[in-house]
Motif scaffolding. Structure first.
Motif, PDB file in Angstrom:
ATOM      1  N   ILE A  74     -16.181  42.295  18.337  1.00 27.27           N
ATOM      2  CA  ILE A  74     -16.450  43.319  19.354  1.00 27.27           C
ATOM      3  C   ILE A  74     -16.372  42.613  20.709  1.00 27.27           C
ATOM      4  CG2 ILE A  74     -17.842  44.877  17.921  1.00 27.27           C
ATOM      5  CD1 ILE A  74     -20.340  43.534  19.068  1.00 27.27           C
ATOM      6  N   TRP A  75     -16.049  43.369  21.740  1.00 22.95           N
ATOM      7  CA  TRP A  75     -15.936  42.772  23.075  1.00 22.95           C
ATOM      8  C   TRP A  75     -17.170  43.118  23.888  1.00 22.95           C
ATOM      9  CZ3 TRP A  75     -12.381  39.329  24.884  1.00 22.95           C
ATOM     10  CH2 TRP A  75     -11.342  39.033  24.001  1.00 22.95           C
ATOM     11  N   GLN A  76     -17.748  42.102  24.505  1.00 20.21           N
ATOM     12  CA  GLN A  76     -18.934  42.262  25.332  1.00 20.21           C
ATOM     13  C   GLN A  76     -18.568  42.012  26.787  1.00 20.21           C
ATOM     14  OE1 GLN A  76     -21.381  43.553  24.039  1.00 20.21           O
ATOM     15  NE2 GLN A  76     -22.101  42.605  22.168  1.00 20.21           N
ATOM     16  N   GLU A  77     -19.353  42.600  27.671  1.00 21.24           N
ATOM     17  CA  GLU A  77     -19.159  42.344  29.101  1.00 21.24           C
ATOM     18  C   GLU A  77     -20.512  42.007  29.702  1.00 21.24           C
ATOM     19  OE1 GLU A  77     -17.841  45.282  32.382  1.00 21.24           O
ATOM     20  OE2 GLU A  77     -15.996  44.472  31.489  1.00 21.24           O
ATOM     21  N   VAL A  78     -20.530  40.961  30.511  1.00 22.76           N
ATOM     22  CA  VAL A  78     -21.781  40.536  31.126  1.00 22.76           C
ATOM     23  C   VAL A  78     -21.532  40.267  32.609  1.00 22.76           C
ATOM     24  CG1 VAL A  78     -21.446  38.082  30.580  1.00 22.76           C
ATOM     25  CG2 VAL A  78     -23.748  38.962  30.856  1.00 22.76           C
ATOM     26  N   THR A  79     -22.531  40.601  33.433  1.00 26.08           N
ATOM     27  CA  THR A  79     -22.466  40.300  34.866  1.00 26.08           C
ATOM     28  C   THR A  79     -23.709  39.493  35.239  1.00 26.08           C
ATOM     29  OG1 THR A  79     -21.269  42.345  35.296  1.00 26.08           O
ATOM     30  CG2 THR A  79     -22.280  41.272  37.190  1.00 26.08           C
ATOM     31  N   VAL A  80     -23.479  38.324  35.810  1.00 25.44           N
ATOM     32  CA  VAL A  80     -24.576  37.448  36.236  1.00 25.44           C
ATOM     33  C   VAL A  80     -24.263  36.956  37.637  1.00 25.44           C
ATOM     34  CG1 VAL A  80     -25.911  35.358  35.739  1.00 25.44           C
ATOM     35  CG2 VAL A  80     -24.912  36.663  33.854  1.00 25.44           C
ATOM     36  N   LYS A  81     -25.220  37.130  38.541  1.00 25.62           N
ATOM     37  CA  LYS A  81     -25.066  36.657  39.925  1.00 25.62           C
ATOM     38  C   LYS A  81     -23.764  37.167  40.544  1.00 25.62           C
ATOM     39  CE  LYS A  81     -27.796  32.482  39.057  1.00 25.62           C
ATOM     40  NZ  LYS A  81     -27.826  31.017  39.045  1.00 25.62           N
ATOM     41  N   GLY A  82     -23.413  38.398  40.230  1.00 25.32           N
ATOM     42  CA  GLY A  82     -22.223  39.023  40.796  1.00 25.32           C
ATOM     43  C   GLY A  82     -20.916  38.627  40.133  1.00 25.32           C
ATOM     44  N   LYS A  83     -20.998  37.752  39.140  1.00 25.38           N
ATOM     45  CA  LYS A  83     -19.786  37.323  38.429  1.00 25.38           C
ATOM     46  C   LYS A  83     -19.734  38.028  37.074  1.00 25.38           C
ATOM     47  CE  LYS A  83     -20.028  32.780  40.621  1.00 25.38           C
ATOM     48  NZ  LYS A  83     -19.558  33.337  41.851  1.00 25.38           N
ATOM     49  N   LYS A  84     -18.525  38.508  36.707  1.00 22.67           N
ATOM     50  CA  LYS A  84     -18.359  39.308  35.490  1.00 22.67           C
ATOM     51  C   LYS A  84     -17.490  38.570  34.485  1.00 22.67           C
ATOM     52  CE  LYS A  84     -17.868  43.768  36.081  1.00 22.67           C
ATOM     53  NZ  LYS A  84     -17.296  45.114  36.314  1.00 22.67           N
ATOM     54  N   LEU A  85     -17.841  38.715  33.200  1.00 20.53           N
ATOM     55  CA  LEU A  85     -17.049  38.115  32.131  1.00 20.53           C
ATOM     56  C   LEU A  85     -16.978  39.074  30.955  1.00 20.53           C
ATOM     57  CD1 LEU A  85     -15.656  35.527  30.902  1.00 20.53           C
ATOM     58  CD2 LEU A  85     -17.889  35.012  29.899  1.00 20.53           C
ATOM     59  N   SER A  86     -15.774  39.219  30.415  1.00 13.48           N
ATOM     60  CA  SER A  86     -15.554  39.961  29.174  1.00 13.48           C
ATOM     61  C   SER A  86     -15.207  38.923  28.116  1.00 13.48           C
ATOM     62  CB  SER A  86     -14.402  40.954  29.355  1.00 13.48           C
ATOM     63  OG  SER A  86     -14.143  41.615  28.147  1.00 13.48           O
ATOM     64  N   TYR A  87     -15.909  38.978  26.977  1.00 14.36           N
ATOM     65  CA  TYR A  87     -15.702  37.948  25.953  1.00 14.36           C
ATOM     66  C   TYR A  87     -15.886  38.523  24.549  1.00 14.36           C
ATOM     67  CZ  TYR A  87     -20.789  37.863  25.727  1.00 14.36           C
ATOM     68  OH  TYR A  87     -22.099  38.230  25.574  1.00 14.36           O
ATOM     69  N   PRO A  88     -15.255  37.888  23.555  1.00 15.28           N
ATOM     70  CA  PRO A  88     -15.376  38.371  22.176  1.00 15.28           C
ATOM     71  C   PRO A  88     -16.573  37.765  21.471  1.00 15.28           C
ATOM     72  CG  PRO A  88     -13.808  36.572  22.257  1.00 15.28           C
ATOM     73  CD  PRO A  88     -14.295  36.779  23.670  1.00 15.28           C
ATOM     74  N   GLU A  89     -17.158  38.542  20.569  1.00 15.54           N
ATOM     75  CA  GLU A  89     -18.155  37.998  19.656  1.00 15.54           C
ATOM     76  C   GLU A  89     -18.047  38.775  18.350  1.00 15.54           C
ATOM     77  OE1 GLU A  89     -22.059  38.457  21.437  1.00 15.54           O
ATOM     78  OE2 GLU A  89     -22.358  40.365  20.433  1.00 15.54           O
ATOM     79  N   VAL A  90     -18.541  38.172  17.280  1.00 16.27           N
ATOM     80  CA  VAL A  90     -18.538  38.845  15.990  1.00 16.27           C
ATOM     81  C   VAL A  90     -19.820  39.654  15.890  1.00 16.27           C
ATOM     82  CG1 VAL A  90     -18.552  38.529  13.481  1.00 16.27           C
ATOM     83  CG2 VAL A  90     -17.080  37.112  14.908  1.00 16.27           C
ATOM     84  N   ILE A 103      -9.728  33.746  17.653  1.00 18.24           N
ATOM     85  CA  ILE A 103      -9.979  34.465  18.913  1.00 18.24           C
ATOM     86  C   ILE A 103     -11.192  33.853  19.616  1.00 18.24           C
ATOM     87  CG2 ILE A 103     -10.734  36.685  19.892  1.00 18.24           C
ATOM     88  CD1 ILE A 103      -8.979  38.028  17.679  1.00 18.24           C
ATOM     89  N   LEU A 104     -12.252  33.564  18.843  1.00 19.42           N
ATOM     90  CA  LEU A 104     -13.454  32.953  19.420  1.00 19.42           C
ATOM     91  C   LEU A 104     -13.148  31.574  19.996  1.00 19.42           C
ATOM     92  CD1 LEU A 104     -16.173  33.800  16.727  1.00 19.42           C
ATOM     93  CD2 LEU A 104     -15.697  35.012  18.859  1.00 19.42           C
ATOM     94  N   LYS A 105     -12.385  30.794  19.259  1.00 17.71           N
ATOM     95  CA  LYS A 105     -12.025  29.448  19.737  1.00 17.71           C
ATOM     96  C   LYS A 105     -11.230  29.531  21.036  1.00 17.71           C
ATOM     97  CE  LYS A 105     -11.897  27.084  15.243  1.00 17.71           C
ATOM     98  NZ  LYS A 105     -11.034  26.449  14.225  1.00 17.71           N
TER      99      LYS A 105
END
Length: 202
Positions: A74-90, A103-105
């Motif tokens: 599944i794809w997660q999205e996180v925003t910390v200190k105004g910076k955004k990242l979309s990343y995969p996790e199981v 994909i994780l690697k």
């Protein structure tokens, strides 16, 4: 042609089954607590029967994933200190296919770069004793741990005056990496970043 369930559908099916098991609608009645018929009549086995029924169902779903090539990503999205990242996790209830682990690697370096950027000035703690304790570490320790990990994950916990950014550095199968279930073939280290003077709470 038989319909193949999607990742999202399998997550929903597992959530429904988990609720049914928790309500006692599904029990594995042949499970006993001690194995002794005399002792078992004095012990409530229902909790174990609910848990085992769900674990059996989850194992069947994992088998279904493998046979039908259904990803656990599944794809997660996180925003910390105004910076955004979309990343995969199981997903926590699904298994990772071999292609999922690739994909994780592939996402590891991007996750590490994001984490290194947002934790500047924060204190670092390594989770020890199955997460019951935290030991303060230096950035050099973090770099050593990253070298032996294959993939990474993130968890952000934020309240008005508190921020904790947890980096999971794992190897092997994600579904076996938590709680040292698959150790040593699979496992994880958790590094917690908190503001100076604060302690990790997760």
């Amino acid at each position: 042609m038989t319909k193949v369930y999607t990742t999202k559908e399998l997550i929903q099916i597992l959530a429904s089954e988990r609720q049914a098991c928790l309500k006692g609608e599904r029990l594995k009645l042949d499970v006993t607590v001690s194995g002794s018929p005399i002792l078992d009549q004095f012990i409530q086995a229902e909790g174990l029967q609910k848990f085992t029924a769900y674990q059996d169902f989850k194992a069947a779903i994992h088998q279904y994933q493998s046979e039908n090539n259904v990803s656990g990503i599944i794809w997660q999205e996180v925003t910390v200190k105004g910076k955004k990242l979309s990343y995969p996790e199981v997903d926590a209830q699904l298994a990772a296919l071999t292609s999922d682990i690739e994909i994780l690697k592939a996402a590891k370096n991007e996750i590490l770069e994001f984490w290194e950027e947002v934790i500047l000035g924060m204190d670092l703690y390594l989770s020890i004793n199955h997460g019951k304790l935290h030991q303060q570490i230096e950035i050099e320790d973090y770099f050593r741990i990253t070298k032996r990990s294959e993939w990474a994950g993130l968890l952000v916990y934020e309240k008005s005056k508190f921020l904790e950014i947890v980096l999971q550095l794992g190897w092997g199968k994600p579904e076996e990496a938590c709680y040292k279930r698959g150790f040593p073939a699979s496992g994880s280290e958790y590094i917690h970043a908190v503001n100076p003077g604060q302690q990790p709470i997760t």
